[in-house]
Design an enzyme around this catalytic site. Sequence first.
Site, PDB file in Angstrom:
ATOM      1  N   HIS A 172      17.710 -33.498   7.610  1.00 19.21           N
ATOM      2  CA  HIS A 172      16.380 -33.027   8.012  1.00 19.21           C
ATOM      3  C   HIS A 172      15.294 -33.978   7.493  1.00 19.21           C
ATOM      4  CE1 HIS A 172      13.448 -29.784   9.049  1.00 19.21           C
ATOM      5  NE2 HIS A 172      12.742 -30.366   8.083  1.00 19.21           N
ATOM      6  N   GLU A 173      15.357 -34.259   6.206  1.00 24.93           N
ATOM      7  CA  GLU A 173      14.332 -35.131   5.620  1.00 24.93           C
ATOM      8  C   GLU A 173      14.473 -36.558   6.135  1.00 24.93           C
ATOM      9  OE1 GLU A 173      11.917 -33.607   4.339  1.00 24.93           O
ATOM     10  OE2 GLU A 173      12.941 -31.691   4.088  1.00 24.93           O
TER      11      GLU A 173
ATOM     12  N   HIS B  85      12.203 -36.805   9.063  1.00 25.22           N
ATOM     13  CA  HIS B  85      10.802 -37.012   8.668  1.00 25.22           C
ATOM     14  C   HIS B  85      10.581 -38.445   8.175  1.00 25.22           C
ATOM     15  CE1 HIS B  85       9.374 -32.918   9.104  1.00 25.22           C
ATOM     16  NE2 HIS B  85      10.286 -32.421   8.280  1.00 25.22           N
TER      17      HIS B  85
ATOM     18  N   GLU C   1       8.000 -32.263  12.741  1.00 23.70           N
ATOM     19  CA  GLU C   1       9.157 -31.368  12.699  1.00 23.70           C
ATOM     20  C   GLU C   1      10.121 -31.653  13.862  1.00 23.70           C
ATOM     21  OE1 GLU C   1       9.290 -29.901   9.939  1.00 23.70           O
ATOM     22  OE2 GLU C   1      10.961 -28.514  10.188  1.00 23.70           O
TER      23      GLU C   1
HETATM   24 ZN    ZN Z   1      10.615 -30.324   8.031  1.00 25.37          ZN
END
Ligand code: ZN
Length: 504
Positions: free
Chosen positions: A268-269, A272, A298
């Site tokens: 997830h990171e 980003h 996101e």
């Molecule tokens: Zn996030």
Amino acid sequence: MVVLLDRVTDLRARVAEVVDLAQVAALLSWDQETMMPPKGAYFRATQAATLQGIIHERLTDRKIGDLLDGLDEPGVNHGLSEIDRAMVRVVRRDYERATKLPASLVKDLASVTTQALENWRQAREESRWDLFAADLKRIVELKRQEAACVGFRENPYDALLDEYEPGATTSQLQALFGDLRRDTIHLLDRIDRSGRQLDRAVFAQTFNSTKQLAFTELILARLGFDFSAGRQDKSTHPFTTSFGSTDVRVTTRVDEHDLAPALYASIHEAGHSLYEQGIPLELVRVALGDGASLGIHESQSRLWENFIGRGLPFWQFALPRLRESFPDALASASPGSMVAASNRVERTLIRVEADEVTYNLHIIIRFEIERRLIAGDIEVGDLPSVWNELTREYLGITPPDDRNGVLQDTHWAAGLFGYFPTYSLGNLYGAQLWAALRRQYPDLDARIAAGEFSIVLDWLRDRIHRWGRMKQPAELIQEATGEAPSPTYLVAYLNEKYGALYGF
Ligand code: ZN
């Protein structure tokens, strides 16, 4: 012309200073979450407050307003470069938001939320709404004032949404989320009726944390994270922060008894951080070096985490490598069993633990409450009952207490209204980008299974990352995919994926 260029040079110098200071503030807060010893909090609080004060002062300097006035008139600004025009547009926006709020309102919000966060923690622990209700009432009053100061065309909630998702409006979101809600509830019913439950036992074993961390670093590197322009550390709540695209920090958390948290937090990171690392250097010190919005940000994290990381091609690539670290635990695992384990759907009460299908329903509950609350259609005292009613209506379950209901999230105590919808917008944008990417590369699955993640990264760099804040979110999605944001792709993706997993 000379005057125009002088103005641009002056504005650039002032903006660069604000950006530098904001990056220093981000570094202090990264340190606080990862490295700082507990007693460090004593002086860190005043350091951060002083720095924030200086940033606010510099950004709201009347001189910036004068420079903008001379630069953003339509007749004048076409003498500017594309980057300078974009800089003028975003600085105008930031400047207006910052100057429209009276200092007293900003101060009140800061002090009320500091106290509210303390009280909320206790309220949640004891599951006592009455310990938090008075603070929240005050916060909602202040947020309504904020909306009035910032201004809006249709709905006061628009003014709050705009902070996190520039250009988004309540009526747009109602349309997007209305379809998404209806179709998700329908999908959830089909999953129930399938009578099947996915087994996640393969994740719930003992996995040495040092080895887990090493594996997440291997995955980060394979996805394209540049470790000479960033690092990964541990924190309680995983996050990404950037001090300019050449230094992007991610964090993860490790659970020795569950493989999923570290792996999926890191992926997830990674989404980003790849976005942040992909922003061109020349955009950073002109205030264009962030993501276009929280929703777009996101979309990047969800695309990598869910669309790729929870898919079969990813596990075809990753399982043999993971098995090198955990040969016994994963002896009988297959890519298919890893996919099943990472996609179990359940009607549960807690948003942060929710799966990909139910997650958006948790968000739409919060969106509905925020929208009605800011408009004055409901009051803070109504929240526990409205929360429980909506949870029953959307998810078919009822919280046994407020700790597992209206008190579960920190956002409202922190004064963050208008933030929740960006999570579902991220899912929606992510699905639309994913569909466009798949149209372009019909063999995408095979390429991912072979570990060719650069095909995805290069596409995202070109369509999303390289623009930084130069475009508005809706414009960015329109240009990247050829269509305005729509829930169609997310709904189709969820139906196809979960139909296959649950056999209908
Ligand atoms: Zn996030």
